[in-house]
Design a protein around this motif. Structure first.
Motif, PDB file in Angstrom:
ATOM      1  N   LYS A   1       0.829  -1.204   0.000  1.00 10.05           N
ATOM      2  CA  LYS A   1       0.000   0.000   0.000  1.00 10.05           C
ATOM      3  C   LYS A   1       0.867   1.258   0.000  1.00 10.05           C
ATOM      4  CE  LYS A   1      -4.100  -2.006   0.301  1.00 10.05           C
ATOM      5  NZ  LYS A   1      -5.144  -1.865  -0.738  1.00 10.05           N
ATOM      6  N   ASN A   2       0.319   2.309  -0.601  1.00 15.39           N
ATOM      7  CA  ASN A   2       0.957   3.629  -0.642  1.00 15.39           C
ATOM      8  C   ASN A   2       0.111   4.566   0.217  1.00 15.39           C
ATOM      9  OD1 ASN A   2       1.826   6.270  -1.382  1.00 15.39           O
ATOM     10  ND2 ASN A   2       2.502   5.517  -3.380  1.00 15.39           N
ATOM     11  N   TYR A   3       0.743   5.198   1.212  1.00 16.42           N
ATOM     12  CA  TYR A   3       0.016   6.012   2.195  1.00 16.42           C
ATOM     13  C   TYR A   3       0.006   7.500   1.854  1.00 16.42           C
ATOM     14  CZ  TYR A   3      -0.730   1.761   4.723  1.00 16.42           C
ATOM     15  OH  TYR A   3      -1.170   0.503   5.059  1.00 16.42           O
ATOM     16  N   GLY A   4       0.542   7.852   0.686  1.00 19.63           N
ATOM     17  CA  GLY A   4       0.199   9.126   0.086  1.00 19.63           C
ATOM     18  C   GLY A   4       1.133  10.296   0.254  1.00 19.63           C
ATOM     19  N   TRP A   5       2.000  10.286   1.258  1.00 24.64           N
ATOM     20  CA  TRP A   5       2.853  11.461   1.450  1.00 24.64           C
ATOM     21  C   TRP A   5       3.873  11.564   0.295  1.00 24.64           C
ATOM     22  CZ3 TRP A   5       2.936  15.844   3.871  1.00 24.64           C
ATOM     23  CH2 TRP A   5       4.138  16.569   3.947  1.00 24.64           C
ATOM     24  N   PRO A   6       4.119  12.796  -0.242  1.00 24.29           N
ATOM     25  CA  PRO A   6       3.554  14.100   0.119  1.00 24.29           C
ATOM     26  C   PRO A   6       2.410  14.529  -0.789  1.00 24.29           C
ATOM     27  CG  PRO A   6       5.428  14.438  -1.282  1.00 24.29           C
ATOM     28  CD  PRO A   6       5.265  12.936  -1.171  1.00 24.29           C
ATOM     29  N   VAL A   7       1.842  13.594  -1.555  1.00 29.36           N
ATOM     30  CA  VAL A   7       0.784  13.948  -2.503  1.00 29.36           C
ATOM     31  C   VAL A   7      -0.485  14.320  -1.771  1.00 29.36           C
ATOM     32  CG1 VAL A   7      -0.552  13.153  -4.503  1.00 29.36           C
ATOM     33  CG2 VAL A   7       1.819  12.384  -4.181  1.00 29.36           C
ATOM     34  N   VAL A   8      -0.825  13.553  -0.707  1.00 31.82           N
ATOM     35  CA  VAL A   8      -2.000  13.845   0.101  1.00 31.82           C
ATOM     36  C   VAL A   8      -1.610  13.844   1.575  1.00 31.82           C
ATOM     37  CG1 VAL A   8      -3.688  12.918  -1.529  1.00 31.82           C
ATOM     38  CG2 VAL A   8      -2.644  11.390   0.154  1.00 31.82           C
ATOM     39  N   SER A   9      -2.361  14.589   2.351  1.00 30.55           N
ATOM     40  CA  SER A   9      -2.183  14.646   3.802  1.00 30.55           C
ATOM     41  C   SER A   9      -3.378  15.367   4.375  1.00 30.55           C
ATOM     42  CB  SER A   9      -0.892  15.381   4.175  1.00 30.55           C
ATOM     43  OG  SER A   9      -0.822  15.616   5.570  1.00 30.55           O
ATOM     44  N   ASN A  10      -3.769  14.997   5.587  1.00 26.64           N
ATOM     45  CA  ASN A  10      -4.823  15.753   6.266  1.00 26.64           C
ATOM     46  C   ASN A  10      -4.268  16.959   6.993  1.00 26.64           C
ATOM     47  OD1 ASN A  10      -6.625  13.923   5.282  1.00 26.64           O
ATOM     48  ND2 ASN A  10      -6.844  12.778   7.185  1.00 26.64           N
ATOM     49  N   GLY A  11      -3.012  17.284   6.727  1.00 27.08           N
ATOM     50  CA  GLY A  11      -2.398  18.512   7.216  1.00 27.08           C
ATOM     51  C   GLY A  11      -2.055  19.419   6.054  1.00 27.08           C
ATOM     52  N   SER A  12      -1.433  20.551   6.376  1.00 34.26           N
ATOM     53  CA  SER A  12      -0.993  21.513   5.377  1.00 34.26           C
ATOM     54  C   SER A  12       0.515  21.687   5.473  1.00 34.26           C
ATOM     55  CB  SER A  12      -1.664  22.880   5.586  1.00 34.26           C
ATOM     56  OG  SER A  12      -3.051  22.801   5.410  1.00 34.26           O
ATOM     57  N   ASN A  13       1.118  22.191   4.405  1.00 36.50           N
ATOM     58  CA  ASN A  13       2.539  22.492   4.450  1.00 36.50           C
ATOM     59  C   ASN A  13       2.814  23.612   5.439  1.00 36.50           C
ATOM     60  OD1 ASN A  13       3.713  20.688   2.481  1.00 36.50           O
ATOM     61  ND2 ASN A  13       2.634  21.864   0.917  1.00 36.50           N
ATOM     62  N   TYR A  14       3.982  23.580   6.054  1.00 35.49           N
ATOM     63  CA  TYR A  14       4.383  24.695   6.910  1.00 35.49           C
ATOM     64  C   TYR A  14       4.394  25.969   6.079  1.00 35.49           C
ATOM     65  CZ  TYR A  14       5.663  21.432  10.571  1.00 35.49           C
ATOM     66  OH  TYR A  14       5.620  20.472  11.550  1.00 35.49           O
ATOM     67  N   GLY A  15       3.854  27.020   6.652  1.00 33.09           N
ATOM     68  CA  GLY A  15       3.713  28.270   5.936  1.00 33.09           C
ATOM     69  C   GLY A  15       2.349  28.421   5.284  1.00 33.09           C
ATOM     70  N   GLY A  16       1.511  27.356   5.326  1.00 36.82           N
ATOM     71  CA  GLY A  16       0.132  27.495   4.885  1.00 36.82           C
ATOM     72  C   GLY A  16      -0.199  26.907   3.544  1.00 36.82           C
ATOM     73  N   GLY A  17       0.777  26.349   2.805  1.00 35.93           N
ATOM     74  CA  GLY A  17       0.470  25.749   1.516  1.00 35.93           C
ATOM     75  C   GLY A  17      -0.435  24.537   1.665  1.00 35.93           C
ATOM     76  N   ASP A  18      -1.496  24.479   0.878  1.00 35.87           N
ATOM     77  CA  ASP A  18      -2.483  23.420   1.030  1.00 35.87           C
ATOM     78  C   ASP A  18      -1.985  22.114   0.425  1.00 35.87           C
ATOM     79  OD1 ASP A  18      -4.989  22.559   1.937  1.00 35.87           O
ATOM     80  OD2 ASP A  18      -5.785  22.644  -0.093  1.00 35.87           O
ATOM     81  N   ILE A  19      -2.446  21.008   1.001  1.00 35.53           N
ATOM     82  CA  ILE A  19      -2.196  19.665   0.479  1.00 35.53           C
ATOM     83  C   ILE A  19      -3.554  18.984   0.369  1.00 35.53           C
ATOM     84  CG2 ILE A  19      -0.971  17.487   0.797  1.00 35.53           C
ATOM     85  CD1 ILE A  19       0.849  18.927   2.799  1.00 35.53           C
ATOM     86  N   PRO A  20      -3.873  18.344  -0.746  1.00 35.71           N
ATOM     87  CA  PRO A  20      -5.157  17.656  -0.842  1.00 35.71           C
ATOM     88  C   PRO A  20      -5.317  16.603   0.260  1.00 35.71           C
ATOM     89  CG  PRO A  20      -4.135  17.836  -3.001  1.00 35.71           C
ATOM     90  CD  PRO A  20      -3.108  18.280  -2.006  1.00 35.71           C
TER      91      PRO A  20
END
Length: 372
Positions: free
Chosen positions: A256-275
């Motif tokens: 299985k592939n757990y998605g980082w850094p393509v998806v995350s329920n968090g955001s990048n430091y500095g506020g950049g969004d992640i799906p």
């Protein structure tokens, strides 16, 4: 954009999904009232990182990030330094890491070694613990696995070790704060690895036919994995730090592939969004996640009798969250349960031979929890 909270900030926040709809994860709010356990200080260390009990349960090993390894008596609190520990590179998150008793009572350690041009990487090796009178020594130490490639920086080594019921050695390898290596196949960063006790790819791994480093891979798409434990039913549970929010508990499944850094329920430091995970169904979603961050570290599946109501559940520490957290587990399902404030960064959780629970605080204390 979703509004998240940095690691190290306490409180409860609202998360907005990538498509703009509100999503609030169930919260393990700090428990109120008396704790269900009494807390006793056993010993003190300088930079404790991991703990494991030796066969027989009368003594335990405690590692310090600074490079020291100790034999400690949980009953008396006495501790004795172990000689023969390999030299480690201590910087940032790097140093001496996990300590685990493996096959034939060999002592497995993970730690960070330096590389060319200021790079570094985690390694795993083993030796034998020898006792002569009141002294202990680690003998015939042998490195059996290395992170590849070595990278600049001093973060996200992960290097947790667990032996599975299949006889394999599982190792967490962080993505070294480099993002894309978690999805790349040219290195073993950002992965859970399944190896033989001698560090070779375990037969039947998901990418065994690919050869090379890919033959080590068990799962991919991970960030900074600081807890891993097997349940009695053989399921492998893992947790890892998200970026700005989005800490996860995952049920690790082969291939299985757990998605980082393509998806995350968090955001990048500095506020950049992640799906968020639901936007990409091909990636395995976490069973439990936190916004804001709690910075998980240390993990056990509780199997003792002192706290029978917790049998089969996950217990994990929180660094920025300064808590002990219980995750209720039923089969392959997991849900947040209690969160007990401990007023200190909890680095490690371990179960004692009688079912008691031990915690290592970043500030140095080894604590024993018994029923109140």
């Amino acid at each position: 954009m979703r509004f998240k909270t940095f690691h190290g900030v306490l409180g409860f926040g609202l998360a907005l999904s990538a498509c703009g709809t509100a999503a609030v994860p169930a919260q393990d709010k700090p428990a109120t009232g008396a704790k269900p356990f009494d807390v006793a200080e056993v010993a003190k260390f300088e930079t404790p990182w991991a703990m494991t009990f030796l066969p027989g349960g009368r003594e335990a090993l405690v590692s310090e990030k600074s490079g020291k390894l100790w034999v400690v008596s949980p009953d008396t609190g006495s501790k004795t330094a172990v000689s023969g520990v390999p030299a480690v590179k201590v910087a940032g998150q790097g140093g001496l890491g996990d300590v685990v008793v493996g096959p034939d009572n060999r002592i497995y350690l993970s730690f960070v070694e330096g590389g060319p041009d200021g790079t570094s990487g985690a390694v795993v090796g083993y030796g034998r613990l020898a006792r002569t009178g009141a002294t202990y020594a680690l003998q015939d130490f042998k490195i059996v696995w290395r992170q590849s490639p070595k990278a600049e920086g001093n973060g996200h080594f992960s290097h947790r070790i667990a032996f599975g019921p299949d006889g394999a050695m599982y190792v967490t390898s962080g993505e070294r704060q480099k993002f894309q290596p978690a999805q790349e196949t040219t290195g073993n960063l950002g992965k859970v690895l399944r190896l033989t006790p001698e560090g070779q790819p375990f037969p039947g791994n998901p990418w065994a036919a690919k050869g090379g480093l890919q033959a080590q891979f068990y799962s991919t798409g991970h960030r900074n994995l600081l807890g891993m434990a097997f349940a009695p039913d053989g399921r492998l549970w893992e947790h890892e730090m998200g970026p700005q929010g989005g800490d996860e508990v995952n049920l690790i499944q082969p291939g299985k592939n757990y998605g980082w850094p393509v998806v995350s329920n968090g955001s990048n430091y500095g506020g950049g969004d992640i799906p968020d995970h639901p936007t990409r169904a091909e990636f395995e979603a976490p069973k439990v996640w936190w916004n804001p961050s709690i910075s998980p570290a240390g993990l056990i599946v509780y199997t003792g009798n002192l706290f029978p109501q917790w049998k089969g559940d996950l217990l994990l520490g929180a660094l920025s969250g300064e808590s002990l957290i219980r995750i209720d587990v039923t089969g392959d399902k997991a849900a947040k349960a209690e969160r007990w404030p401990m007023n200190a960064r909890i680095r490690e959780v371990e179960q004692g031979p009688k079912g008691e629970i031990y915690l290592l605080e970043d500030n140095g204390r080894l604590l024993r929890l018994t029923p109140a």
